[in-house]
Design an enzyme around this catalytic site. Structure first.
Site, mmCIF file in Angstrom:
data_model
loop_
_atom_site.group_PDB
_atom_site.id
_atom_site.type_symbol
_atom_site.label_atom_id
_atom_site.label_comp_id
_atom_site.label_asym_id
_atom_site.label_seq_id
_atom_site.Cartn_x
_atom_site.Cartn_y
_atom_site.Cartn_z
ATOM 1 C CG HIS A 27 -1.825 -1.165 1.326
ATOM 2 N ND1 HIS A 27 -1.392 -2.409 1.715
ATOM 3 C CD2 HIS A 27 -3.157 -1.279 1.073
ATOM 4 C CE1 HIS A 27 -2.422 -3.254 1.707
ATOM 5 N NE2 HIS A 27 -3.493 -2.590 1.322
ATOM 6 C CG HIS A 67 -3.688 0.367 4.887
ATOM 7 N ND1 HIS A 67 -4.603 0.704 5.866
ATOM 8 C CD2 HIS A 67 -3.580 1.462 4.096
ATOM 9 C CE1 HIS A 67 -5.030 1.940 5.661
ATOM 10 N NE2 HIS A 67 -4.420 2.426 4.598
ATOM 11 C CG LEU A 118 -8.679 -0.360 8.513
ATOM 12 C CD1 LEU A 118 -9.432 0.220 7.324
ATOM 13 C CD2 LEU A 118 -7.331 0.324 8.670
ATOM 14 C CG ASN A 184 -6.863 9.553 1.986
ATOM 15 O OD1 ASN A 184 -7.992 9.082 1.878
ATOM 16 N ND2 ASN A 184 -5.828 8.816 2.366
ATOM 17 C CB ILE A 186 -9.074 7.870 -1.362
ATOM 18 C CG1 ILE A 186 -9.092 9.026 -2.357
ATOM 19 C CG2 ILE A 186 -8.856 6.551 -2.107
ATOM 20 C CD1 ILE A 186 -10.135 8.916 -3.447
ATOM 21 C CG HIS A 258 -5.911 1.721 -0.543
ATOM 22 N ND1 HIS A 258 -5.918 2.368 0.665
ATOM 23 C CD2 HIS A 258 -6.099 0.397 -0.262
ATOM 24 C CE1 HIS A 258 -6.106 1.487 1.638
ATOM 25 N NE2 HIS A 258 -6.218 0.287 1.095
ATOM 26 C CD GLU A 405 -20.451 -5.265 25.097
ATOM 27 O OE1 GLU A 405 -21.460 -5.502 25.792
ATOM 28 O OE2 GLU A 405 -20.452 -4.469 24.125
ATOM 29 C CG PHE A 431 -22.409 -9.598 25.225
ATOM 30 C CD1 PHE A 431 -23.347 -9.849 24.236
ATOM 31 C CD2 PHE A 431 -22.843 -9.185 26.473
ATOM 32 C CE1 PHE A 431 -24.707 -9.690 24.493
ATOM 33 C CE2 PHE A 431 -24.201 -9.025 26.734
ATOM 34 C CZ PHE A 431 -25.135 -9.283 25.737
ATOM 35 C CG HIS A 467 -28.431 -12.473 27.116
ATOM 36 N ND1 HIS A 467 -29.235 -11.991 26.119
ATOM 37 C CD2 HIS A 467 -27.985 -11.382 27.809
ATOM 38 C CE1 HIS A 467 -29.291 -10.669 26.199
ATOM 39 N NE2 HIS A 467 -28.536 -10.280 27.214
#
Length: 658
Positions: A27, A67, A118, A184, A186, A258, A405, A431, A467
């Site tokens: 990248h 990245h 990310l 940016n 993008i 990218h 969480e 969870f 649950h």
């Protein structure tokens, strides 16, 4: 000739596009777009010493947009981090190289965290800033005074965990957290406007952050913005308007730059546009020397800090806590907790025995920092005499994370990476799916983070199948380097907590019940029997006819089944298996001694997946094959056939109707 800020940024751009091209993968766009911001940050602000990358009071730099890893790798090489060579950059994305496709914590000095998924880098940075604030409250600014900087992209801020992390940072007033947003416009699929129309700056202002915008290609403006944000009393977001792939005449500003190499022809044009007439991987002497000089700037600050630490009278304690050492009397402490459970046997939920264990551990270990995702009372995570960390008082050891969480789990990774604390946090086991990406990074980074997960089966009862985590244990056991503990009573709970705290290179899951359990370990032994993952809890008087294997709340059911089988002349051994992962690490001879050669029956209030090692071929399993239901726990166990009677029937079937 003296290198300019532009020259230094272009060194990052050139190394990044050359390495991506050599690998034919990677990248280049983000490193080229954020090179100006990064060069200003490292040259003007970041406090670090490349010769001592683990200096406790260094600033932290987290590349949340992982990245763009060549940005980080270029900087680590240019500033002279020990062990980094130009050959490392040339080996970008190759097997065994330090320069993995995304930064991987532990692979090389200077990489503060594994990033790439990310948003998680930003969320981990919140934990780091949290840890700095709390350590400063304990030791003072003379020893702890550093800032956590983050480079985050549009994708990081789209991810939901960014919302959780940003809200938590604002609520706790983490003023030494500065996020540099690569604004940016993008993403991989094209312009950001195809997927989002939010005003990100307004969003962060609404959280309570300090926010400002800046031209990401104007070094003077960038410097002024960072300087101003270092003086605020809030966490900061600096929106750096950049051009992705800056310098590439035909690809900059497009999604095409990218995640793909520029190509030789475009790189030649970029070199011309940037005024960089040097061969691939060649850094001119003046630029290289300027970067190495920046790398040397932290030496004096580091030596001054070392002197202050030595004169503080706290050096040994501080160093030990940063390293995450356990107290010297740890074994005796755990042994005392186990003894108390044996001497005062009660039918009690393991979430409660966990809390009772924490009452002792936390009192003896100031490095333990607890919390819960708005389930403190249910999880039993607030030990006696713990103090809340608040915006006005960081001198506590318990955090109210709110219903966050994922954010909690990622922040705990940040605590562990920072050093000085052993984090644990609670929620319901079901969870775990909200937290899984962060748990996975815990395992991948080998961080000691302890996840206290209660209400671990249909035994939670009336809250019903939404649950009741029938598949969750299996899914967590499938994760490499993750210890899943499911203790059966107070003694096992204490032993599992001890093992989790001793596991410095792996996260742990504490799977705990809502319902009360009868004690199964009624005689004291100093040996940590759970340490081998599974052990014979009840041996037969003679040769085994069948082996009953159970975990957690089902161990008492296996004992009842063994008693019933004994009345029919069937010799049944009972094996408690609180941690499959530790059992898998034992020798074949030990495994054979525990499992025996007789037919085996496993029981757990969950699905069968993951039981293969323990059961083998001549076996059966009593458990769940679908979701649960809403009803009192005893009725559910009977309804789904997770009973001693079911184990007895399975045993007799395996034994040929005996």
């Amino acid at each position: 000739m003296t290198a300019t800020q532009k020259d230094m940024a272009n060194a990052i751009r050139a190394l990044s596009m050359d390495a991506v091209q050599a690998a034919n993968s990677g990248h280049p766009g983000m490193p080229m777009g954020m090179a100006d911001v990064a060069s200003v940050l490292f040259s003007k602000f970041l406090k670090f010493d490349p010769k001592a990358p683990d200096w406790a009071d260094r600033d932290r730099f987290v590349l949340s947009a992982g990245h763009g890893s060549m940005l980080l790798y270029s900087l680590l090489y240019l500033t002279g981090y020990k062990g980094w060579t130009l050959d490392d950059l040339k080996a970008f994305r190759q097997l065994g190289a330090k320069t993995a496709g995304h930064p991987e914590y532990g692979h090389a000095p200077g990489i503060e965290s594994t990033t790439g998924p990310l948003g998680q880098g930003l969320a981990m940075a919140v934990g780091m800033a949290f840890a700095e604030r709390m350590l400063e409250a304990r030791y003072g600014a003379e020893l702890v005074d550093h800032t956590t900087y983050v480079i985050a992209g549009d994708g990081c801020l789209m991810e939901g965990v960014s919302h959780e992390a940003a809200g938590l940072a604002a609520r706790q007033n983490l003023r030494k957290l500065i996020v540099l947003w690569d604004d940016n416009d993008i993403t991989i699929d094209g312009a950001t406007e195809i997927a989002t129309c939010e005003d990100t700056c307004a969003r962060f202002e609404a959280y309570g952050w300090s926010v400002r915008r800046v031209d990401g290609h104007d070094p003077a403006a960038i410097e002024a913005a960072i300087a101003a944000e270092n003086k605020t009393d809030k966490p900061s977001l600096i929106a750096c308007k950049t051009i992705i792939g800056f310098g590439s005449p035909n690809k900059q500003g497009t999604s095409g730059v990218h995640g793909a190499p520029l190509g030789d022809a475009e790189i030649a044009l970029a070199r011309e546009a940037l005024g960089w007439p040097h061969a691939p991987f060649e850094i001119p002497g003046d630029v290289f020397e300027a970067w190495r000089a920046i790398g040397g700037n932290g030496d004096a600050a580091h030596k001054s800090w070392q002197s202050r630490l030595a004169q503080s009278g706290k050096a040994q304690q501080f160093t030990s806590e940063i390293a995450g050492d356990l107290p010297g009397d740890f074994d005796a402490l755990v042994d005392g907790i186990k003894t108390s459970f044996v001497e005062q046997p009660k039918k009690i939920a393991t979430r409660i025995t966990s809390k009772m264990t924490l009452d002792h551990l936390v009192a003896a270990m100031p490095t333990m920092v607890g919390g819960s995702a708005d389930l403190t009372g249910s999880n039993g995570t607030l030990a006696n005499d713990m103090a809340l960390v608040t915006p006005d008082n960081a001198n506590g050891n318990y955090i109210e994370y709110g219903v966050r969480e994922f954010g909690m789990a990622a922040a705990m990774n940040g605590f562990a990476l920072h050093g000085g604390f052993i984090p644990y946090g609670g929620t319901f086991l079901v969870f775990a799916d909200y937290m899984r990406p962060a748990i996975r990074l815990s395992a991948l980074m080998q961080t000691r983070v302890i996840y206290v997960m209660t209400h671990d089966s249909i035994g939670l009862g009336e809250d019903g199948p939404t649950h009741q985590p029938v598949e969750t244990l299996a899914s967590l056991r499938a994760m490499p380097n993750c210890l899943v503990f499911r203790p059966a009573d107070g003694v096992e709970t204490a032993e599992c907590w001890a093992l989790a705290l001793m596991a410095k290179s792996a996260p742990s899951i504490m799977s705990l019940t809502r319902q009360g359990l009868a004690p199964v370990r009624t005689a004291h032994t100093s040996e940590n029997l759970c340490g081998k993952g599974a052990y014979v809890l009840r041996q037969t008087d003679g040769p085994r006819d069948v082996t009953l294997i159970a975990t957690g709340s089902e161990v008492e059911i296996a004992i009842a089944a063994a008693d019933a089988l004994a009345k029919d002349g069937v010799q049944a051994a009972v094996v408690s298996a609180p941690c499959f992962e530790l059992f898998a690490d034992q020798s074949a001879s030990y495994q054979a001694s525990v499992l025996g050669e007789a037919p085996r029956i496993g029981i757990e209030a969950g699905v069968r997946q993951g039981w293969g090692l323990l059961l083998g071929d001549n076996s059966d399993f009593v458990g769940m094959d679908g979701f649960g239901a809403s009803a009192p726990a005893p009725e559910l166990y009977a309804h789904f056939g997770i009973t001693a009677e079911a184990m007895v029937a399975a045993a007799k079937k395996l034994l040929g109707g005996q």
